[in-house]
Design an enzyme around this catalytic site. Structure first.
Site, PDB file in Angstrom:
ATOM      1  N   PHE A  12       0.825  -1.202   0.000  1.00  0.00           N
ATOM      2  CA  PHE A  12       0.000   0.000   0.000  1.00  0.00           C
ATOM      3  C   PHE A  12       0.865   1.260   0.000  1.00  0.00           C
ATOM      4  O   PHE A  12       2.048   1.204   0.325  1.00  0.00           O
ATOM      5  CB  PHE A  12      -0.916   0.017   1.232  1.00  0.00           C
ATOM      6  CG  PHE A  12      -1.954  -1.059   1.171  1.00  0.00           C
ATOM      7  CD1 PHE A  12      -3.129  -0.860   0.466  1.00  0.00           C
ATOM      8  CD2 PHE A  12      -1.743  -2.272   1.792  1.00  0.00           C
ATOM      9  CE1 PHE A  12      -4.077  -1.849   0.384  1.00  0.00           C
ATOM     10  CE2 PHE A  12      -2.698  -3.279   1.717  1.00  0.00           C
ATOM     11  CZ  PHE A  12      -3.862  -3.065   1.016  1.00  0.00           C
ATOM     12  N   CYS A  13       0.245   2.363  -0.325  1.00  0.00           N
ATOM     13  CA  CYS A  13       0.931   3.652  -0.335  1.00  0.00           C
ATOM     14  C   CYS A  13       1.516   3.939   1.039  1.00  0.00           C
ATOM     15  O   CYS A  13       0.870   3.640   2.034  1.00  0.00           O
ATOM     16  CB  CYS A  13      -0.041   4.770  -0.694  1.00  0.00           C
ATOM     17  SG  CYS A  13      -0.286   4.890  -2.462  1.00  0.00           S
ATOM     18  N   PRO A  14       2.672   4.550   1.080  1.00  0.00           N
ATOM     19  CA  PRO A  14       3.480   5.001  -0.066  1.00  0.00           C
ATOM     20  C   PRO A  14       4.548   4.001  -0.487  1.00  0.00           C
ATOM     21  O   PRO A  14       5.463   4.372  -1.214  1.00  0.00           O
ATOM     22  CB  PRO A  14       4.136   6.266   0.488  1.00  0.00           C
ATOM     23  CG  PRO A  14       4.365   5.939   1.937  1.00  0.00           C
ATOM     24  CD  PRO A  14       3.290   4.968   2.361  1.00  0.00           C
ATOM     25  N   VAL A  15       4.457   2.742  -0.034  1.00  0.00           N
ATOM     26  CA  VAL A  15       5.533   1.777  -0.289  1.00  0.00           C
ATOM     27  C   VAL A  15       5.809   1.550  -1.786  1.00  0.00           C
ATOM     28  O   VAL A  15       6.972   1.574  -2.196  1.00  0.00           O
ATOM     29  CB  VAL A  15       5.256   0.441   0.460  1.00  0.00           C
ATOM     30  CG1 VAL A  15       6.309  -0.590   0.129  1.00  0.00           C
ATOM     31  CG2 VAL A  15       5.212   0.683   1.965  1.00  0.00           C
ATOM     32  N   HIS A  39      -2.535  -1.647  -6.377  1.00  0.00           N
ATOM     33  CA  HIS A  39      -3.014  -0.557  -5.535  1.00  0.00           C
ATOM     34  C   HIS A  39      -3.306   0.663  -6.413  1.00  0.00           C
ATOM     35  O   HIS A  39      -2.396   1.268  -6.972  1.00  0.00           O
ATOM     36  CB  HIS A  39      -1.944  -0.239  -4.484  1.00  0.00           C
ATOM     37  CG  HIS A  39      -2.409   0.681  -3.404  1.00  0.00           C
ATOM     38  ND1 HIS A  39      -3.642   0.563  -2.802  1.00  0.00           N
ATOM     39  CD2 HIS A  39      -1.809   1.741  -2.820  1.00  0.00           C
ATOM     40  CE1 HIS A  39      -3.772   1.514  -1.899  1.00  0.00           C
ATOM     41  NE2 HIS A  39      -2.689   2.245  -1.900  1.00  0.00           N
TER      42      HIS A  39
END
Lengths: 76, 174
Positions: A12-15, A39
């Site tokens: 998921f963000c911001p990964v 995502h």
């Protein structure tokens, strides 16, 4: 002109964006990075990052909720 | 962003201001209709209390439920139904959104580490939201929209937390 693959499915963000940026630093000019993500928001922020940095990006929808982003490291 | 997703407005990525306006208008409509702004996390503490009551515990004596706003709810159940409905609506709305955008997908779980961190993060967020009290919605959106200072204070510490969280994320997850 090497092609690198980065699979960030399930992240998921911001990964996804952070991993993309990190991987991109290892690339040489002319190399291509293919990012696969499921995502929605990652598609958006990676596309924003690429266009702001001046890299070419192509977005393909592989399946419902699965995208492949092809980013070329240009001399931007 | 046009090439991101088709050309239909419901499948395209909306600009942030458009989403913010729709959320704001929906919140006003909800406030006018029910008398209370949008809230998400409060209901979890009431569900928890009701489950404990079912097994014979007395959470109504806890300091948290001694506060009038929380204590009254365990007696007057109509607010419990209202908040439950709002949360079910949130999940249903999110599902409809992904279905309309043809983005529905059973996501992969990347690793055991992701499961542990998601559960730990969820616990911390839930616990924090009950201490404040409120989450991004109840404390930030509701607070700022009602001209209350606590919304801004919450926002400031939210930014600090996000900053620290991102450092941890970069160190351990990227």
């Amino acid at each position: 002109m090497a092609k690198h693959l980065l699979n960030v499915e399930g992240e998921f963000c911001p990964v996804p964006l952070l991993k993309t940026e990190k991987k991109f630093k290892e690339l040489n000019i002319g190399d291509v990075l293919v990012v696969e993500t499921d995502h929605t928001q990652a598609v958006r922020n990676i596309a924003n990052w690429a266009s702001r940095a001046g890299y070419e990006i192509e977005i393909d929808e592989l399946d419902n909720g699965l995208w492949q982003l092809t980013i070329t490291k240009t001399d931007a | 962003m046009e090439k991101l997703k088709g050309t239909k407005w419901w499948t395209r990525a909306w600009p942030y201001w458009a989403g913010a306006m729709v959320m704001g208008l929906a919140n006003i409509a909800l406030l006018a209709y029910s008398g209370s702004p949008w809230a998400i996390t409060a209901i979890f503490s009431y569900w928890g209390a009701m489950i404990l009551q079912f097994f014979g515990a007395h959470p109504e004596n806890w300091a948290y439920f001694q506060q009038p706003t929380h204590g009254d709810i365990l007696i007057n159940l109509s607010r419990v139904y209202q908040l439950t409905l709002l949360d079910l609506g949130l999940v249903a709305g999110a599902l409809l959104g992904t279905l309309w955008g043809s983005e529905f997908r059973l996501r992969k779980i990347p690793s055991r580490k992701a499961v542990v961190s998601a559960l730990a993060g969820g616990f911390l967020m839930g616990y924090g939201a009950r201490l404040v009290p409120g989450c991004n919605i109840g404390a930030l959106v509701g607070g700022i929209a009602s001209f209350s200072l606590h919304g801004w204070v919450f926002g400031l510490f939210l930014l600090l937390g996000a900053f620290l969280g991102t450092r941890i994320l970069i160190k351990y997850f990227v």
